[in-house]
Design a protein around this motif. Structure first.
Motif, PDB file in Angstrom:
ATOM      1  N   GLY A 124       0.823  -1.204   0.000  1.00 31.38           N
ATOM      2  CA  GLY A 124       0.000   0.000   0.000  1.00 31.38           C
ATOM      3  C   GLY A 124       0.852   1.247   0.000  1.00 31.38           C
ATOM      4  N   LEU A 125       0.306   2.314  -0.573  1.00 27.74           N
ATOM      5  CA  LEU A 125       0.959   3.616  -0.595  1.00 27.74           C
ATOM      6  C   LEU A 125      -0.124   4.672  -0.443  1.00 27.74           C
ATOM      7  N   SER A 126       0.026   5.547   0.536  1.00 30.63           N
ATOM      8  CA  SER A 126      -0.993   6.571   0.764  1.00 30.63           C
ATOM      9  C   SER A 126      -0.365   7.838   1.317  1.00 30.63           C
ATOM     10  N   TRP A 127      -1.114   8.924   1.179  1.00 34.06           N
ATOM     11  CA  TRP A 127      -0.745  10.219   1.740  1.00 34.06           C
ATOM     12  C   TRP A 127      -1.865  10.677   2.665  1.00 34.06           C
ATOM     13  N   ILE A 128      -1.529  11.629   3.530  1.00 34.04           N
ATOM     14  CA  ILE A 128      -2.550  12.179   4.415  1.00 34.04           C
ATOM     15  C   ILE A 128      -2.320  13.679   4.570  1.00 34.04           C
ATOM     16  N   SER A 129      -3.399  14.429   4.525  1.00 32.12           N
ATOM     17  CA  SER A 129      -3.373  15.879   4.737  1.00 32.12           C
ATOM     18  C   SER A 129      -4.185  16.188   5.983  1.00 32.12           C
ATOM     19  N   THR A 130      -3.634  16.992   6.886  1.00 31.89           N
ATOM     20  CA  THR A 130      -4.298  17.301   8.145  1.00 31.89           C
ATOM     21  C   THR A 130      -4.248  18.800   8.410  1.00 31.89           C
ATOM     22  N   GLY A 131      -5.147  19.245   9.292  1.00 35.08           N
ATOM     23  CA  GLY A 131      -5.135  20.642   9.682  1.00 35.08           C
ATOM     24  C   GLY A 131      -5.939  20.892  10.939  1.00 35.08           C
ATOM     25  N   SER A 132      -5.548  21.925  11.693  1.00 31.53           N
ATOM     26  CA  SER A 132      -6.316  22.435  12.833  1.00 31.53           C
ATOM     27  C   SER A 132      -6.631  23.899  12.583  1.00 31.53           C
ATOM     28  N   PHE A 133      -7.794  24.341  13.097  1.00 32.35           N
ATOM     29  CA  PHE A 133      -8.275  25.689  12.831  1.00 32.35           C
ATOM     30  C   PHE A 133      -8.864  26.276  14.114  1.00 32.35           C
ATOM     31  N   GLY A 134      -9.047  27.582  14.128  1.00 35.72           N
ATOM     32  CA  GLY A 134      -9.680  28.225  15.271  1.00 35.72           C
ATOM     33  C   GLY A 134      -8.721  28.484  16.408  1.00 35.72           C
ATOM     34  N   ASP A 135      -9.195  28.282  17.651  1.00 34.25           N
ATOM     35  CA  ASP A 135      -8.420  28.612  18.842  1.00 34.25           C
ATOM     36  C   ASP A 135      -7.342  27.598  19.168  1.00 34.25           C
ATOM     37  N   GLY A 136      -7.354  26.435  18.529  1.00 35.67           N
ATOM     38  CA  GLY A 136      -6.519  25.342  18.996  1.00 35.67           C
ATOM     39  C   GLY A 136      -7.245  24.554  20.067  1.00 35.67           C
ATOM     40  N   ASP A 137      -6.764  23.335  20.381  1.00 32.97           N
ATOM     41  CA  ASP A 137      -7.494  22.437  21.281  1.00 32.97           C
ATOM     42  C   ASP A 137      -7.427  22.901  22.725  1.00 32.97           C
ATOM     43  N   ALA A 138      -8.334  22.360  23.533  1.00 33.72           N
ATOM     44  CA  ALA A 138      -8.477  22.784  24.930  1.00 33.72           C
ATOM     45  C   ALA A 138      -7.310  22.371  25.810  1.00 33.72           C
ATOM     46  N   GLY A 139      -6.480  21.449  25.331  1.00 25.96           N
ATOM     47  CA  GLY A 139      -5.315  21.045  26.095  1.00 25.96           C
ATOM     48  C   GLY A 139      -4.064  21.816  25.762  1.00 25.96           C
ATOM     49  N   GLY A 140      -4.139  22.711  24.793  1.00 21.66           N
ATOM     50  CA  GLY A 140      -3.014  23.565  24.467  1.00 21.66           C
ATOM     51  C   GLY A 140      -1.899  22.886  23.705  1.00 21.66           C
ATOM     52  N   LEU A 141      -2.224  21.875  22.893  1.00 22.90           N
ATOM     53  CA  LEU A 141      -1.201  21.240  22.070  1.00 22.90           C
ATOM     54  C   LEU A 141      -1.142  21.836  20.672  1.00 22.90           C
ATOM     55  N   THR A 142      -2.256  22.422  20.223  1.00 27.29           N
ATOM     56  CA  THR A 142      -2.304  23.048  18.906  1.00 27.29           C
ATOM     57  C   THR A 142      -2.717  24.509  19.060  1.00 27.29           C
ATOM     58  N   VAL A 143      -2.337  25.328  18.056  1.00 28.46           N
ATOM     59  CA  VAL A 143      -2.686  26.745  18.089  1.00 28.46           C
ATOM     60  C   VAL A 143      -3.749  27.100  17.055  1.00 28.46           C
ATOM     61  N   GLY A 144      -4.059  26.171  16.135  1.00 32.03           N
ATOM     62  CA  GLY A 144      -5.136  26.388  15.181  1.00 32.03           C
ATOM     63  C   GLY A 144      -4.691  26.749  13.785  1.00 32.03           C
ATOM     64  N   ASP A 145      -3.393  26.823  13.528  1.00 34.50           N
ATOM     65  CA  ASP A 145      -2.942  27.111  12.168  1.00 34.50           C
ATOM     66  C   ASP A 145      -1.979  26.046  11.645  1.00 34.50           C
ATOM     67  N   GLU A 146      -2.055  24.820  12.199  1.00 37.54           N
ATOM     68  CA  GLU A 146      -1.196  23.729  11.743  1.00 37.54           C
ATOM     69  C   GLU A 146      -1.743  23.104  10.455  1.00 37.54           C
ATOM     70  N   ARG A 147      -0.872  22.815   9.531  1.00 30.96           N
ATOM     71  CA  ARG A 147      -1.224  22.142   8.278  1.00 30.96           C
ATOM     72  C   ARG A 147      -0.063  21.226   7.889  1.00 30.96           C
ATOM     73  N   ARG A 148      -0.388  20.066   7.300  1.00 29.43           N
ATOM     74  CA  ARG A 148       0.679  19.194   6.827  1.00 29.43           C
ATOM     75  C   ARG A 148       0.126  18.160   5.860  1.00 29.43           C
ATOM     76  N   THR A 149       0.892  17.890   4.789  1.00 29.54           N
ATOM     77  CA  THR A 149       0.634  16.778   3.874  1.00 29.54           C
ATOM     78  C   THR A 149       1.900  15.939   3.795  1.00 29.54           C
ATOM     79  N   ALA A 150       1.775  14.625   3.995  1.00 24.99           N
ATOM     80  CA  ALA A 150       2.950  13.753   4.003  1.00 24.99           C
ATOM     81  C   ALA A 150       2.517  12.323   3.686  1.00 24.99           C
ATOM     82  N   VAL A 151       3.497  11.488   3.326  1.00 25.96           N
ATOM     83  CA  VAL A 151       3.237  10.065   3.110  1.00 25.96           C
ATOM     84  C   VAL A 151       2.788   9.437   4.425  1.00 25.96           C
ATOM     85  N   GLU A 152       1.749   8.617   4.374  1.00 24.24           N
ATOM     86  CA  GLU A 152       1.273   7.916   5.561  1.00 24.24           C
ATOM     87  C   GLU A 152       1.672   6.443   5.524  1.00 24.24           C
ATOM     88  N   ASP A 153       1.234   5.698   4.507  1.00 27.98           N
ATOM     89  CA  ASP A 153       1.564   4.281   4.378  1.00 27.98           C
ATOM     90  C   ASP A 153       2.489   4.075   3.183  1.00 27.98           C
TER      91      ASP A 153
END
Length: 445
Positions: free
Chosen positions: A91-120
């Motif tokens: 198998g060969l796959s890619w994945i694109s992810t993102g966070s938006f807004g205030d970031g999560d309630a635990g303070g790990l994200t700020v809300g402007d993270e984006r990334r596309t990369a090989v997954e499998d």
């Protein structure tokens, strides 16, 4: 330093989303399955809100957070038996992810993270009928970048996905640990490099030898070797797991992560219905040996489905216990049974120095609709630490399969800690009940 755990909610539908062979569009099929090529596409988008946060910043009061997360995974997988013996798959796959807004309630994200990369990116070989003594496909060898689950209690996946706000070493937002957002959805499950040898199939006596190397900075790029041995019958299985820590990347090591190098973990586990129709039992007891001493963790779970009753209600109870210095490794919760939406994802550690009692009630009004309620009690074993994560939580959620390709999963949770940021806890504002909600759309094609 705050110790983090991760156990994002992955419903049955979400689990299917991440299995390459479950949902796929067939591009090619030669000789009725002799050679098959599939196209995979899965995606999800979620809206999240929390009336209080767990960032640990007194200036972020009263703490209300609103954010969004999304991902899309796309690629190919296939298999062929057009070789001299057995079959080859990959198998060969890619994945694109993102966070938006205030970031999560635990303070790990700020809300402007984006990334596309090989997954499998993996290849494998199954023996077919080549070795009759080991059964059909009694040898299964695969390598590359892939999802590997050893038993679910010690190693589930590499899904921990912090963002730009996470830096437990220096506290500076330099993006060193950023995996591109979607912390809660956690779809980046594959380990960076693996080699897996499975022997004996799935019945009777069978086992595996595994090498895993994470490329996840949030896991300190840990490298481990593992072995499993199981005996499976129609009423259940009993087995054991051994994990040995080979290495960590010191540039990303924090807390007690350096102790993963040379650490040994031993466990005994079992699951099945013990011959009782519609029952479900599971347990695991683990012991860690590392430089600072021995640590222990365990869980026991029992459930029953009233299959002949309207809506087929299921009742389940689980008890979990983690010693003070227990290292959760790549744990996501046994069989993906999360340990509280707020507690496990945002509000502190639930996989060290904690005893947890939880109850699940689930009903199915239709084949496409499941209603669930879970209640948790978190008891901190030692109260000598600066922060106290003792709490109670109730979560109400449903999975509604609107079509064969789209499932809706709304949830509302209520989290009541014993302490807040002002007196030794982590919750902002006060120790009153926090209301948390989320709405996720899962899509598979």
């Amino acid at each position: 330093m705050r110790t983090l755990s991760y156990a994002p909610l992955l419903s049955l539908v979400a689990l299917c989303t991440f299995e390459p062979q479950v949902h796929a569009y067939q591009l090619y099929n030669e000789d009725d399955g002799g050679t098959v090529l599939n196209a995979d596409l899965s995606a999800a988008f979620g809206w999240f809100g929390s009336e209080k946060n767990y960032i640990g910043d007194p200036e972020r009061e009263p703490g209300r957070m609103r954010w969004q997360e999304g991902f899309a995974k796309y690629g190919l997988n296939g298999t062929t038996n057009k070789i001299n013996a057995g079959s080859v798959y990959g198998g060969l796959s890619w994945i694109s992810t993102g966070s938006f807004g205030d970031g999560d309630a635990g303070g790990l994200t700020v809300g402007d993270e984006r990334r596309t990369a090989v997954e499998d990116a993996y290849l494998g070989w199954k023996s077919g009928d080549l070795i009759p003594a080991l059964g059909k496909d009694g040898v299964d060898f695969s390598f590359g970048r892939q999802l590997v689950t050893v038993d679910g209690f010690l190693i589930t996946d590499d899904g921990f996905a912090p963002g730009k706000a996470f830096n437990p070493i220096e506290g500076v937002r330099d993006g060193r640990f950023n995996r591109g957002g979607a912390f809660y959805l956690g779809p980046r499950l594959a380990f960076g490099n693996t080699a897996v040898l499975k022997l004996g199939g799935l019945e009777g006596l069978h086992g595996s030898l595994i090498w895993l190397k994470s490329d996840n900075p949030g896991q300190s790029k840990t490298e481990v070797a593992a072995a499993t041995l199981d005996y499976t019958t129609p009423v259940g299985s009993i087995g054991s797991t051994y994990v040995h820590g080979l290495d960590v990347d010191e540039r990303y090591a924090f807390g007690d992560r350096l102790e993963r190098k040379g650490m040994n973990v031993y466990s005994i586990r079992g699951q099945g219905n013990a011959g009782i129709e519609n029952a479900d039992f599971a347990f695991e007891v683990a012991r860690q040996e590392k430089r600072s001493g021995s640590q222990r963790a365990m869980f026991f779970e029992a459930g029953y489905t009233f299959a002949d009753t309207q809506w087929q209600p299921t009742v389940s109870y689980r008890y979990s216990r983690y010693s003070e210095g227990y290292d959760f490794l790549f744990q996501g919760g046994f069989r993906k049974r999360y340990q509280g939406e707020v507690a496990a994802n945002y509000a502190g550690s639930v996989t060290s120095n904690m005893a947890i009692n939880d109850v699940l009630l689930s009903v199915k009004p239709t084949d496409k609709l499941t209603l669930n309620a879970m209640a948790f009690n978190y008891h901190q074993l030692s109260r000598t630490h600066e922060q106290d994560f003792a709490a109670r939580e109730v979560d109400l959620f449903l999975d509604w399969m609107v079509t064969d390709n789209v499932t809706l999963s709304p949830l509302v949770g209520f989290y009541k800690p014993e302490k807040w940021l002002g007196d030794g806890g982590l919750q902002s504002g006060s120790a009153s009940t926090n209301t948390y909600f989320q709405f996720i759309v899962w899509m598979t094609f």
